[in-house]
Structure formats: structure tokens, C-alpha cells
Design a protein around this motif. Structure first.
Motif, PDB file in Angstrom:
ATOM      1  N   UNK A 152       0.691  -1.227   0.079  1.00  0.00           N
ATOM      2  CA  UNK A 152      -0.032   0.019   0.081  1.00  0.00           C
ATOM      3  C   UNK A 152       0.743   1.348   0.036  1.00  0.00           C
ATOM      4  N   UNK A 153       1.933   1.184   0.695  1.00  0.00           N
ATOM      5  CA  UNK A 153       2.922   2.438   0.737  1.00  0.00           C
ATOM      6  C   UNK A 153       3.473   2.594  -0.707  1.00  0.00           C
ATOM      7  N   UNK A 154       3.761   1.536  -1.230  1.00  0.00           N
ATOM      8  CA  UNK A 154       4.516   1.733  -2.671  1.00  0.00           C
ATOM      9  C   UNK A 154       3.203   2.002  -3.612  1.00  0.00           C
ATOM     10  N   UNK A 155       2.087   2.330  -3.266  1.00  0.00           N
ATOM     11  CA  UNK A 155       1.090   2.578  -4.246  1.00  0.00           C
ATOM     12  C   UNK A 155       0.411   1.478  -5.224  1.00  0.00           C
ATOM     13  N   UNK A 156       0.734   0.120  -4.765  1.00  0.00           N
ATOM     14  CA  UNK A 156       0.341  -1.031  -5.667  1.00  0.00           C
ATOM     15  C   UNK A 156      -1.136  -1.253  -5.252  1.00  0.00           C
ATOM     16  N   UNK A 157      -1.605  -0.631  -3.983  1.00  0.00           N
ATOM     17  CA  UNK A 157      -3.210  -1.005  -3.665  1.00  0.00           C
ATOM     18  C   UNK A 157      -3.097   0.211  -2.695  1.00  0.00           C
ATOM     19  N   UNK A 158      -4.817   0.486  -2.788  1.00  0.00           N
ATOM     20  CA  UNK A 158      -5.382   1.447  -1.984  1.00  0.00           C
ATOM     21  C   UNK A 158      -5.397   0.994  -0.633  1.00  0.00           C
ATOM     22  N   UNK A 159      -5.506   1.947   0.363  1.00  0.00           N
ATOM     23  CA  UNK A 159      -5.542   1.495   1.860  1.00  0.00           C
ATOM     24  C   UNK A 159      -6.920   0.648   2.152  1.00  0.00           C
ATOM     25  N   UNK A 160      -7.950   0.980   1.256  1.00  0.00           N
ATOM     26  CA  UNK A 160      -9.317   0.354   1.505  1.00  0.00           C
ATOM     27  C   UNK A 160      -9.322  -1.054   1.326  1.00  0.00           C
ATOM     28  N   UNK A 161      -8.252  -1.685   0.599  1.00  0.00           N
ATOM     29  CA  UNK A 161      -7.995  -3.049   0.297  1.00  0.00           C
ATOM     30  C   UNK A 161      -7.835  -3.863   1.534  1.00  0.00           C
ATOM     31  N   UNK A 162      -7.581  -3.315   2.659  1.00  0.00           N
ATOM     32  CA  UNK A 162      -7.730  -3.994   3.815  1.00  0.00           C
ATOM     33  C   UNK A 162      -8.824  -4.575   4.167  1.00  0.00           C
ATOM     34  N   UNK A 163      -9.790  -3.691   4.185  1.00  0.00           N
ATOM     35  CA  UNK A 163     -11.496  -4.048   4.384  1.00  0.00           C
ATOM     36  C   UNK A 163     -11.656  -5.307   3.543  1.00  0.00           C
ATOM     37  N   UNK A 164     -11.477  -4.999   2.310  1.00  0.00           N
ATOM     38  CA  UNK A 164     -11.891  -6.283   1.448  1.00  0.00           C
ATOM     39  C   UNK A 164     -11.053  -7.493   1.700  1.00  0.00           C
ATOM     40  N   UNK A 165      -9.640  -7.382   1.942  1.00  0.00           N
ATOM     41  CA  UNK A 165      -8.940  -8.581   2.248  1.00  0.00           C
ATOM     42  C   UNK A 165      -9.553  -9.345   3.547  1.00  0.00           C
ATOM     43  N   UNK A 166      -9.611  -8.443   4.344  1.00  0.00           N
ATOM     44  CA  UNK A 166     -10.321  -9.033   5.963  1.00  0.00           C
ATOM     45  C   UNK A 166     -11.454  -9.757   5.569  1.00  0.00           C
ATOM     46  N   UNK A 167     -12.348  -9.491   4.680  1.00  0.00           N
ATOM     47  CA  UNK A 167     -13.722 -10.121   4.528  1.00  0.00           C
ATOM     48  C   UNK A 167     -13.318 -11.371   3.427  1.00  0.00           C
ATOM     49  N   UNK A 168     -12.572 -11.323   2.667  1.00  0.00           N
ATOM     50  CA  UNK A 168     -12.357 -12.560   1.617  1.00  0.00           C
ATOM     51  C   UNK A 168     -11.787 -13.496   2.359  1.00  0.00           C
ATOM     52  N   UNK A 169     -11.171 -13.545   3.536  1.00  0.00           N
ATOM     53  CA  UNK A 169     -10.473 -14.717   4.216  1.00  0.00           C
ATOM     54  C   UNK A 169      -9.692 -15.508   3.190  1.00  0.00           C
ATOM     55  N   UNK A 170      -8.845 -15.099   2.468  1.00  0.00           N
ATOM     56  CA  UNK A 170      -8.016 -15.891   1.481  1.00  0.00           C
ATOM     57  C   UNK A 170      -6.500 -15.146   1.717  1.00  0.00           C
ATOM     58  N   UNK A 171      -5.902 -16.218   2.024  1.00  0.00           N
ATOM     59  CA  UNK A 171      -4.188 -15.767   2.246  1.00  0.00           C
ATOM     60  C   UNK A 171      -3.680 -15.248   0.974  1.00  0.00           C
ATOM     61  N   UNK A 172      -4.312 -15.917  -0.150  1.00  0.00           N
ATOM     62  CA  UNK A 172      -3.540 -15.599  -1.343  1.00  0.00           C
ATOM     63  C   UNK A 172      -3.666 -14.347  -2.013  1.00  0.00           C
ATOM     64  N   UNK A 173      -4.847 -13.439  -1.367  1.00  0.00           N
ATOM     65  CA  UNK A 173      -5.075 -12.085  -1.844  1.00  0.00           C
ATOM     66  C   UNK A 173      -3.970 -11.182  -1.269  1.00  0.00           C
ATOM     67  N   UNK A 174      -3.602 -11.701   0.112  1.00  0.00           N
ATOM     68  CA  UNK A 174      -2.704 -10.636   0.840  1.00  0.00           C
ATOM     69  C   UNK A 174      -1.259 -10.469   0.172  1.00  0.00           C
ATOM     70  N   UNK A 175      -0.656  -9.433   0.850  1.00  0.00           N
ATOM     71  CA  UNK A 175       0.689  -9.274   0.201  1.00  0.00           C
ATOM     72  C   UNK A 175       1.786 -10.278   0.872  1.00  0.00           C
ATOM     73  N   UNK A 176       3.120 -10.385   0.360  1.00  0.00           N
ATOM     74  CA  UNK A 176       3.749 -11.208   0.858  1.00  0.00           C
ATOM     75  C   UNK A 176       4.371 -11.188   2.395  1.00  0.00           C
ATOM     76  N   UNK A 177       4.752 -12.144   2.984  1.00  0.00           N
ATOM     77  CA  UNK A 177       5.115 -12.278   4.401  1.00  0.00           C
ATOM     78  C   UNK A 177       6.517 -11.391   4.391  1.00  0.00           C
ATOM     79  N   UNK A 178       6.582 -10.375   5.111  1.00  0.00           N
ATOM     80  CA  UNK A 178       7.759  -9.537   5.362  1.00  0.00           C
ATOM     81  C   UNK A 178       8.781 -10.229   6.303  1.00  0.00           C
TER      82      UNK A 178
END
Lengths: 253, 253
Positions: free
Chosen positions: A208-234
């Protein structure tokens, strides 16, 4: 008569294959129990921790407990343990506690911190203690994203796909980013954290900081319950188990 | 046509047997020359540094030079070197210079810094980067003592007894202590430093901080020209070769 001792322990995770004992590997638990065995004339003494940490992950405030028949004072325990532990483990404090206390089951909340070094230049002195992420970042967007993790959510999208725990609902009390020049420190306090949860949250917020996703993606990701949709493991080296809370009094709510 | 390249190099000294090549040992020079040899198709390329550093001693601003027939730009050199060097060595900058420049012989002054961690608690994250000195210290007395090193003196009392150099007269332009909570940072700028000189100065000033000697002892020690009278050599892990000055312009005088 046995006493139950509670210790707050810091360790530099760099040279450990994680917290938990594994045959043939150097682990925090293995080193700690080795010292206790020597102090107990060859008898095994098990320690219980608030939770495991992975290889390369650090702890500033890990908490462990163990039961012992020895009648040393907390101050004597601290001295004896620090004298014998390797120099990448330090006991910060020792307290005698009662047998109802359990380092893991009595924990009410935990705090994790994650350091990101964002300068263009590699810093040899920080390489084991921060993730290096030399890209321009929109810290405001990151702060907005991090705030969306506060509250009670199902964190299925933000834990390792290997997680076997069924209940992935956790409550995050505090989520923020402290910036100090090119150093960003993520801080999370929650009632529990799933496997790799902080590292996946950080990996996603950095996108999100790099502009690859908007901040609001977080809500969609939480709702989706699918690890594959979130970002990489830091990476592990930025992560610190900072503090374990055993009562609600000290909560930074 | 060969070009002379000047590099400012940082390294974490923890896992090196010092700067200088030694058979069978991991050294900064050895790692650096190994990379240059690969880049020059197996031909040896020697580097010259501003000076050596001992095992465990760090550098933030070591300077080296080498001659090369390759026609890479400074920016390309920086990228290529950083891509191949191990992660405890980083090239901070590269410049093309002329053949009259020599990393060692052209140096006008050097800056060393020395970190002392004075908290009662051992800090696992600082163990390779600071000396740990958990004693109450009179910082004012230490500042007074450090100031007495400024100027031109014979430093025989403050260099290793093994020093073979006859002329032990050096000029110190700047000598001070920066305090930041429990962290003390000694800073010295001088036209040259003898073997172990900063570490013996720090070891002696720490004795003054503990009240074992008065600050005025420094004058007597300088006059005595006897290494046995000064304090112990402070440990390697606190010491940083911070900067090398090649012109008088940038001097912090």
C-alpha cells in the motif's frame, strides 16, 4: 516445595533456529533449558513461553516460566541465569509467581513491533534488526491502512496458509506506525496473533505504501478470508515480540 | 588505460578477522579483492585502504582505492560491488580519482568513534556494536579528561606496547563525548592514530569516569610515555573508523 518463576527475556533471534527446541538446532528454549539443567544437577526443567518465535525473529519482552525446587531469590536467579546464558539471550527480570500463572495461558495481550529501514543505502549495522525496503513510501496511506486492522476481525487472509487453528478471529487494540527518519516502526497490540500474522500485515501495508494497492483494500482482504489475496510475508529480521500483557491494567487502550 | 577508483566502505567488523588479508581467515580486504578478481576475469586487483582495522572493529567510512582497466561509471561500480559483496560490507560511494590519490598516503585526518552502553542491563541487540560498561560514571570528569587529549602530544602511553613506529607524536583536533541516555559516544578527529590508541584512551577515560583516577592524570600519562601506566584497552566492538578526511576544507576544526 517448588516455586514458579516468571522471567522476561530478550533475545537476538539472528543466530537461533527459532524459539522452540528442535533436535540438532540452536534454539532459545534449548539454550535456556540447558542452563536450567546444569543448575539442577542434571535434572530436566521445562520452560513454557508466551508463544514461539520463528528463526531470525527477535524478542525484547518474551515471557517464560518454570518450576524449581531451588530457593534462590528472584535477583539471584537473574544473576545466575545471565551469567550462564549465551550473550544473545538476556534475562531482563525475574519474579516469583504462583502456580496459577502460566506464561502462555495467562497472557491477555501481546505487543509486536516491526522495524523497516527505508533508506536507499543498505546499512550493514541494521541488517539483522530491520527489514530493508528502499522504496519511496506514502506513509500516510500506510497509517490509514494500519488503522483498519484495529478491532475484531477474522484474520484468515493474514495468516500462513498452513495455520491449523480453526478460530482466526482476533482483536487488535492498537495498530500504528512510528516514523523516525528513514526508520519505520510498526506497533501492534492484540489479544492474540496467528502464525505469520504481523509479517503478512506488514508485507501488505508496504505494498500500500508503494501505491500498489489502496488502503481500503484492507477491508476487502479481511472480508475475503483468503491468504492468497494479501501481500507477501515480510522478512523475519524486522520482527520483535515486544511485550506480553498479563493484566488489563497496563493495556495501552 | 587504467582508472583509479575511490570507495567509501562501511562494514560490520563482527564476523571479520580484521581488515587485512590473512591466510585462511575471513577479512574485509579478502572479501573485497575476491569480488574484484571475479569482476576482472580472474586477475588479481589489490586494494589499498586508509589503514587497517582489528578483528571486531567496525567501519562506517573506511576509504579504499584500486586501479582497474574496466570502464564502468562510479554508479555502475557501486551497484556491481554491492551486488557481489557479502551483506556485512557495503560500498557507500564510488568516485573516479586521479593516480596521485592514495587512500592511505593522501589522508589528512581520520575520525574514530567509540560507543559505550552504560545501562545496568545487558542489551542483546547492542552487544556487537557497543562496549558494555554498567557502572556509574562521572561524565563531566570524563569530558574534562577527553579534552586534555586535544593538541599535539607524544602518545607513547596510549598505544600498544608492540608499536614499532618511532614517531608517536600525533595531533588531535577534536575530542568529545556525546551522551544520549545510557549511550556514550566518544569522538576523536586527529591527523593520525597509533595502534590501539583510541581503545586505550577510552579505557583510561572510563577509569576516570569511575573515579579511579582524576582527569588531570591524562597530562601526567602523556608526559610519562609509558603504556603500563595508562588504563586497559577497551574492547573492539565499540570502535568505528568513522571518516577519513582528504582535504582541510571539511575539517571540523
Amino acid at each position: 516445595m517448588t516455586r514458579r518463576m516468571k522471567c522476561v527475556v530478550a533475545y537476538d533471534g539472528t543466530q537461533f533456529s527459532g524459539y522452540q527446541v528442535q533436535p540438532g538446532k540452536r534454539t532459545v528454549q534449548g539454550e535456556f533449558e540447558g542452563v536450567l539443567k546444569r543448575m539442577h544437577k542434571g535434572n530436566d526443567v521445562r520452560i513454557a513461553a508466551s508463544g514461539r518465535t520463528d528463526a531470525g525473529v527477535h524478542a525484547y519482552g518474551q515471557v517464560i516460566h518454570f518450576d524449581t525446587p531451588l530457593s534462590l531469590s528472584p535477583e539471584q536467579w537473574k544473576k545466575a541465569l545471565n551469567a550462564q546464558l549465551p550473550d544473545d539471550i538476556a534475562v531482563r527480570s525475574v519474579d516469583e509467581t504462583d502456580s496459577t500463572f502460566h506464561a502462555r495461558f495467562s497472557a491477555k495481550a501481546k505487543e509486536y513491533r516491526y522495524n523497516v529501514w527505508t533508506a536507499a543505502e543498505r546499512d550493514v549495522f541494521r541488517r539483522h534488526y530491520c527489514a530493508w525496503y528502499p522504496y519511496p513510501l506514502h506513509v500516510e496511506a500506510m497509517n490509514e491502512a494500519v488503522g483498519l486492522f484495529k478491532g475484531t476481525h477474522d484474520f484468515t487472509s493474514f495468516c500462513s496458509a498452513k495455520t491449523v487453528i480453526e478460530d482466526r478471529v482476533r482483536t487488535i487494540y492498537q495498530a500504528e506506525i512510528e516514523a523516525d527518519g528513514p526508520m519505520l516502526q510498526f506497533r501492534f497490540v492484540g489479544n492474540g496473533f496467528l502464525y505469520n500474522m504481523v509479517r503478512i500485515i506488514v508485507g501488505t501495508v508496504l505494498e500500500i505504501g508503494q501505491g500498489k494497492r489502496p488502503p481500503a483494500d484492507i477491508e476487502a482482504l479481511l472480508a475475503a478470508k483468503d491468504r492468497r489475496l494479501a501481500g507477501p510475508t515480510a522478512p523475519a529480521e524486522g520482527l520483535y515480540l515486544w511485550r506480553v500483557y498479563y493484566d488489563h491494567e497496563n493495556f495501552p487502550l
